[in-house]
Write a protein that holds these residues in place. Sequence first.
Motif, mmCIF file in Angstrom:
data_model
loop_
_atom_site.group_PDB
_atom_site.id
_atom_site.type_symbol
_atom_site.label_atom_id
_atom_site.label_comp_id
_atom_site.label_asym_id
_atom_site.label_seq_id
_atom_site.Cartn_x
_atom_site.Cartn_y
_atom_site.Cartn_z
ATOM 1 N N LEU A 54 -40.119 46.484 -14.095
ATOM 2 C CA LEU A 54 -38.798 45.975 -14.645
ATOM 3 C C LEU A 54 -39.448 45.279 -16.034
ATOM 4 O O LEU A 54 -39.914 44.257 -16.026
ATOM 5 N N LEU A 55 -38.962 46.105 -16.962
ATOM 6 C CA LEU A 55 -39.564 45.866 -18.485
ATOM 7 C C LEU A 55 -38.296 45.362 -19.240
ATOM 8 O O LEU A 55 -37.323 46.199 -19.535
ATOM 9 N N ASP A 56 -38.378 44.193 -19.974
ATOM 10 C CA ASP A 56 -37.553 43.743 -21.109
ATOM 11 C C ASP A 56 -38.117 44.558 -22.575
ATOM 12 O O ASP A 56 -39.429 44.991 -22.400
ATOM 13 N N LEU A 57 -37.435 44.776 -23.459
ATOM 14 C CA LEU A 57 -37.768 45.405 -24.497
ATOM 15 C C LEU A 57 -38.218 44.503 -25.616
ATOM 16 O O LEU A 57 -39.243 44.561 -25.987
ATOM 17 N N ARG A 58 -37.750 43.239 -25.816
ATOM 18 C CA ARG A 58 -38.083 42.223 -26.830
ATOM 19 C C ARG A 58 -39.011 41.510 -26.273
ATOM 20 O O ARG A 58 -38.638 40.195 -25.814
ATOM 21 N N LEU A 59 -40.425 41.794 -26.437
ATOM 22 C CA LEU A 59 -41.627 40.832 -25.926
ATOM 23 C C LEU A 59 -42.619 40.558 -27.070
ATOM 24 O O LEU A 59 -42.496 41.331 -27.939
ATOM 25 N N GLU B 278 -41.007 39.941 -18.493
ATOM 26 C CA GLU B 278 -39.834 39.145 -18.984
ATOM 27 C C GLU B 278 -40.419 38.006 -19.699
ATOM 28 O O GLU B 278 -41.029 37.296 -18.988
ATOM 29 N N ASP B 279 -39.977 37.835 -21.038
ATOM 30 C CA ASP B 279 -40.337 36.578 -21.673
ATOM 31 C C ASP B 279 -39.547 35.364 -21.581
ATOM 32 O O ASP B 279 -39.857 34.192 -21.820
ATOM 33 N N ASN B 280 -38.266 35.661 -21.346
ATOM 34 C CA ASN B 280 -37.245 34.686 -21.079
ATOM 35 C C ASN B 280 -37.565 33.934 -19.535
ATOM 36 O O ASN B 280 -37.225 34.530 -18.557
ATOM 37 N N PRO B 281 -37.941 32.610 -19.536
ATOM 38 C CA PRO B 281 -38.176 32.096 -18.285
ATOM 39 C C PRO B 281 -36.938 32.061 -17.438
ATOM 40 O O PRO B 281 -37.065 31.941 -16.075
ATOM 41 N N ASN B 282 -35.784 31.694 -18.132
ATOM 42 C CA ASN B 282 -34.482 31.606 -17.452
ATOM 43 C C ASN B 282 -33.952 33.214 -16.668
ATOM 44 O O ASN B 282 -33.654 33.103 -15.316
ATOM 45 N N ASP B 283 -34.090 34.150 -17.476
ATOM 46 C CA ASP B 283 -34.043 35.457 -16.919
ATOM 47 C C ASP B 283 -35.073 35.693 -15.941
ATOM 48 O O ASP B 283 -34.642 36.498 -14.881
#
Length: 152
Positions: A66-71, A13-18
């Motif tokens: 757990l994988l985000d797509l927009r990385l 996950e690239d978003n630190p908040n998420d």
Amino acid sequence: MTNDLPVDILLVEDNPNDAELALRALSKHNLANRVEWIKDGAAALDFLFHRGAWAGRGNGVPRLVLLDLRLPKVDGIEVLQQIRACEATRALPVVVLTSSKEERDLVATYQFGVNSFVSKPVAFDEFARTVADLGLYWMLINRVPPGIGTPS
């Protein structure tokens, strides 16, 4: 993680908040003891395939990704493709946890063998509950084949 203990959950996950919210939700349910947070797709692949900074890592594959797509660097769909292309990681459970609501992303991830596609809820409490539910299901209820989540 700096130790060489096995990793249960790889959070990409690239978003630190998420990421922080996901880690808190997992921790609240005692599921965050062995979580590795990685911020881009290239580093996730290095982690999974024991390359680069993780070349000496000797703790096998995690029990869940757990994988985000927009990385950054390598997108989540490419990460998923490479996971499924390798015999050692082919059976690894991968859950896409993304803000994308695009049908093409949903279709593409299932074409490449994702185990589940979950759109991130916008509301803080709902997002935390979703992550906790995912962690509880995949870590405590779901059974994985031998070799997944065990030291190599």
